[in-house]
Design a protein around this motif. Structure first.
Motif, PDB file in Angstrom:
ATOM      1  N   LYS A  44      25.019 133.003  14.863  1.00  0.00           N
ATOM      2  CA  LYS A  44      25.166 131.691  15.516  1.00  0.00           C
ATOM      3  C   LYS A  44      24.553 131.721  16.916  1.00  0.00           C
ATOM      4  CE  LYS A  44      29.106 129.212  13.591  1.00  0.00           C
ATOM      5  NZ  LYS A  44      30.535 128.880  13.807  1.00  0.00           N
ATOM      6  N   GLN A  45      24.866 132.825  17.611  1.00  0.00           N
ATOM      7  CA  GLN A  45      24.340 132.918  18.980  1.00  0.00           C
ATOM      8  C   GLN A  45      22.813 132.953  18.977  1.00  0.00           C
ATOM      9  OE1 GLN A  45      26.221 136.231  20.876  1.00  0.00           O
ATOM     10  NE2 GLN A  45      27.943 134.995  21.620  1.00  0.00           N
ATOM     11  N   GLU A  46      22.310 133.715  17.982  1.00  0.00           N
ATOM     12  CA  GLU A  46      20.855 133.796  17.892  1.00  0.00           C
ATOM     13  C   GLU A  46      20.243 132.418  17.620  1.00  0.00           C
ATOM     14  OE1 GLU A  46      20.088 138.320  16.320  1.00  0.00           O
ATOM     15  OE2 GLU A  46      19.481 136.657  15.069  1.00  0.00           O
ATOM     16  N   LEU A  47      20.969 131.696  16.730  1.00  0.00           N
ATOM     17  CA  LEU A  47      20.480 130.372  16.356  1.00  0.00           C
ATOM     18  C   LEU A  47      20.483 129.439  17.571  1.00  0.00           C
ATOM     19  CD1 LEU A  47      19.639 129.174  13.587  1.00  0.00           C
ATOM     20  CD2 LEU A  47      21.831 128.010  13.557  1.00  0.00           C
ATOM     21  N   ILE A  48      21.591 129.502  18.320  1.00  0.00           N
ATOM     22  CA  ILE A  48      21.675 128.650  19.520  1.00  0.00           C
ATOM     23  C   ILE A  48      20.548 129.022  20.490  1.00  0.00           C
ATOM     24  CG2 ILE A  48      23.077 128.224  21.605  1.00  0.00           C
ATOM     25  CD1 ILE A  48      25.544 128.575  19.636  1.00  0.00           C
ATOM     26  N   GLN A  49      20.387 130.324  20.646  1.00  0.00           N
ATOM     27  CA  GLN A  49      19.343 130.782  21.561  1.00  0.00           C
ATOM     28  C   GLN A  49      17.970 130.262  21.132  1.00  0.00           C
ATOM     29  OE1 GLN A  49      20.002 132.315  24.496  1.00  0.00           O
ATOM     30  NE2 GLN A  49      17.833 131.824  24.821  1.00  0.00           N
ATOM     31  N   MET A  50      17.761 130.291  19.785  1.00  0.00           N
ATOM     32  CA  MET A  50      16.485 129.807  19.251  1.00  0.00           C
ATOM     33  C   MET A  50      16.286 128.325  19.580  1.00  0.00           C
ATOM     34  SD  MET A  50      15.951 131.569  15.534  1.00  0.00           S
ATOM     35  CE  MET A  50      14.802 130.338  14.932  1.00  0.00           C
ATOM     36  N   VAL A  51      17.368 127.558  19.383  1.00  0.00           N
ATOM     37  CA  VAL A  51      17.270 126.115  19.657  1.00  0.00           C
ATOM     38  C   VAL A  51      16.954 125.895  21.132  1.00  0.00           C
ATOM     39  CG1 VAL A  51      18.565 123.947  19.724  1.00  0.00           C
ATOM     40  CG2 VAL A  51      18.800 125.490  17.766  1.00  0.00           C
ATOM     41  N   VAL A  52      17.627 126.665  21.972  1.00  0.00           N
ATOM     42  CA  VAL A  52      17.382 126.528  23.418  1.00  0.00           C
ATOM     43  C   VAL A  52      15.918 126.855  23.719  1.00  0.00           C
ATOM     44  CG1 VAL A  52      17.923 127.504  25.689  1.00  0.00           C
ATOM     45  CG2 VAL A  52      19.757 127.000  24.063  1.00  0.00           C
TER      46      VAL A  52
END
Ligand code: ZN
Length: 141
Positions: A5-13
Protein backbone atom coordinates in the motif's frame (compact mmCIF):
# COMPACT_ATOMS: atom_id res chain seq x y z
CA UNK A 1 0.21 -5.77 2.33
CA UNK A 2 1.14 -2.66 4.27
CA UNK A 3 4.37 -2.34 2.34
CA UNK A 4 2.50 -2.74 -0.92
CA UNK A 5 0.00 0.00 0.00
CA UNK A 6 2.77 2.37 0.94
CA UNK A 7 4.55 1.64 -2.29
CA UNK A 8 1.35 2.25 -4.18
CA UNK A 9 0.76 5.57 -2.43
CA UNK A 10 4.33 6.55 -3.09
CA UNK A 11 3.85 5.68 -6.76
CA UNK A 12 0.73 7.83 -6.98
CA UNK A 13 2.56 10.71 -5.34
CA UNK A 14 5.42 10.27 -7.77
CA UNK A 15 3.10 10.23 -10.77
CA UNK A 16 1.25 13.29 -9.50
CA UNK A 17 4.51 15.14 -9.06
CA UNK A 18 5.63 14.19 -12.53
CA UNK A 19 2.38 15.28 -14.08
CA UNK A 20 2.54 18.59 -12.28
CA UNK A 21 6.10 19.13 -13.40
CA UNK A 22 5.25 18.19 -16.95
CA UNK A 23 2.30 20.51 -16.98
CA UNK A 24 4.53 23.24 -15.70
CA UNK A 25 7.08 22.62 -18.43
CA UNK A 26 4.41 22.50 -21.11
CA UNK A 27 3.19 25.94 -20.19
CA UNK A 28 6.70 27.35 -20.35
CA UNK A 29 7.32 25.80 -23.74
CA UNK A 30 4.08 27.24 -25.06
CA UNK A 31 4.95 30.70 -23.80
CA UNK A 32 8.36 30.51 -25.45
CA UNK A 33 6.83 29.41 -28.73
CA UNK A 34 4.39 32.31 -28.70
CA UNK A 35 7.19 34.79 -28.03
CA UNK A 36 9.29 33.44 -30.90
CA UNK A 37 6.34 33.48 -33.30
CA UNK A 38 5.61 37.09 -32.51
CA UNK A 39 9.19 38.18 -33.16
CA UNK A 40 9.90 36.23 -36.34
CA UNK A 41 7.69 38.01 -38.89
CA UNK A 42 9.19 41.38 -37.93
CA UNK A 43 12.74 40.14 -38.42
CA UNK A 44 11.98 38.30 -41.67
CA UNK A 45 10.19 41.20 -43.28
CA UNK A 46 13.33 43.32 -43.61
CA UNK A 47 15.93 40.98 -45.20
CA UNK A 48 13.50 40.16 -48.01
CA UNK A 49 14.46 43.23 -49.99
CA UNK A 50 18.01 42.15 -50.97
CA UNK A 51 16.55 38.87 -52.30
CA UNK A 52 14.60 40.87 -54.89
CA UNK A 53 17.86 41.78 -56.56
CA UNK A 54 17.76 39.86 -59.80
CA UNK A 55 20.65 39.18 -62.09
CA UNK A 56 19.40 37.84 -65.41
CA UNK A 57 22.96 37.38 -66.60
CA UNK A 58 23.56 34.78 -63.89
CA UNK A 59 20.83 32.60 -65.41
CA UNK A 60 21.45 29.83 -67.91
CA UNK A 61 19.73 29.92 -71.27
CA UNK A 62 16.48 27.88 -70.96
CA UNK A 63 16.73 26.63 -74.53
CA UNK A 64 20.22 25.15 -74.85
CA UNK A 65 20.86 25.07 -71.08
CA UNK A 66 24.56 25.52 -71.81
CA UNK A 67 25.28 29.25 -71.91
CA UNK A 68 24.59 32.11 -69.56
CA UNK A 69 22.26 34.83 -70.77
CA UNK A 70 23.78 38.10 -71.91
CA UNK A 71 22.33 41.56 -71.92
CA UNK A 72 22.23 42.97 -75.42
CA UNK A 73 20.97 46.29 -76.76
CA UNK A 74 17.34 45.34 -77.18
CA UNK A 75 17.10 41.96 -75.48
CA UNK A 76 18.60 39.40 -73.18
CA UNK A 77 19.97 36.64 -75.33
CA UNK A 78 21.74 33.33 -75.13
CA UNK A 79 25.52 33.60 -74.79
CA UNK A 80 25.65 31.34 -77.85
CA UNK A 81 22.92 33.26 -79.66
CA UNK A 82 24.34 32.65 -83.18
CA UNK A 83 23.68 28.94 -82.74
CA UNK A 84 20.93 28.80 -80.10
CA UNK A 85 18.87 31.83 -81.09
CA UNK A 86 17.16 32.34 -77.73
CA UNK A 87 16.32 35.86 -76.62
CA UNK A 88 13.88 37.80 -74.49
CA UNK A 89 13.20 41.32 -75.72
CA UNK A 90 13.29 44.20 -73.23
CA UNK A 91 10.12 45.48 -74.79
CA UNK A 92 7.17 43.28 -75.61
CA UNK A 93 3.81 44.42 -77.00
CA UNK A 94 4.69 48.03 -76.37
CA UNK A 95 5.55 47.40 -72.73
CA UNK A 96 8.98 47.63 -71.16
CA UNK A 97 9.67 44.37 -69.32
CA UNK A 98 11.52 44.77 -66.05
CA UNK A 99 14.08 42.30 -64.70
CA UNK A 100 11.43 40.71 -62.49
CA UNK A 101 9.22 40.01 -65.52
CA UNK A 102 12.14 38.49 -67.41
CA UNK A 103 13.24 36.49 -64.39
CA UNK A 104 9.70 35.15 -63.87
CA UNK A 105 9.49 34.14 -67.53
CA UNK A 106 12.79 32.29 -67.33
CA UNK A 107 12.27 30.63 -63.96
CA UNK A 108 8.51 30.04 -63.91
CA UNK A 109 7.62 30.31 -67.59
CA UNK A 110 5.19 33.15 -66.92
CA UNK A 111 5.04 36.64 -65.48
CA UNK A 112 2.67 38.21 -63.04
CA UNK A 113 -0.06 40.27 -64.68
CA UNK A 114 1.43 43.12 -66.71
CA UNK A 115 -0.65 46.20 -67.27
CA UNK A 116 -1.19 47.97 -70.56
CA UNK A 117 -0.03 45.46 -73.14
CA UNK A 118 -0.72 46.62 -76.67
CA UNK A 119 -2.00 43.50 -78.37
CA UNK A 120 -2.35 43.74 -82.16
CA UNK A 121 -6.01 43.83 -83.13
CA UNK A 122 -7.10 44.95 -79.66
CA UNK A 123 -8.28 48.56 -79.56
CA UNK A 124 -7.65 48.81 -75.78
CA UNK A 125 -4.46 47.97 -73.86
CA UNK A 126 -4.77 44.65 -72.08
CA UNK A 127 -3.67 43.54 -68.62
CA UNK A 128 -2.35 40.01 -68.96
CA UNK A 129 0.36 37.54 -68.08
CA UNK A 130 3.12 36.72 -70.49
CA UNK A 131 4.05 33.07 -70.93
CA UNK A 132 6.96 31.33 -72.56
CA UNK A 133 5.82 28.67 -75.00
CA UNK A 134 7.39 25.28 -75.57
CA UNK A 135 9.18 26.75 -78.60
CA UNK A 136 10.69 29.49 -76.42
CA UNK A 137 8.53 32.18 -77.89
CA UNK A 138 6.50 34.57 -75.78
CA UNK A 139 2.81 35.16 -75.87
CA UNK A 140 -0.05 36.58 -73.87
CA UNK A 141 -1.93 34.15 -71.70
ZN1 ZN B 1 20.92 29.04 -75.57
Amino acid sequence: METFKQELIQMVVDITTEVKMNTGRMIFIKEDTIEIKEEKPKKEAKPKEPKEEISIESLTCPKCKSYLLKKGKTAYGCGNFQVCGFKIPFEFLGKQLNDKNVFDLLSKGRTAKIKGLAIPGNPEPVNAKLVMTGEFNFEVE
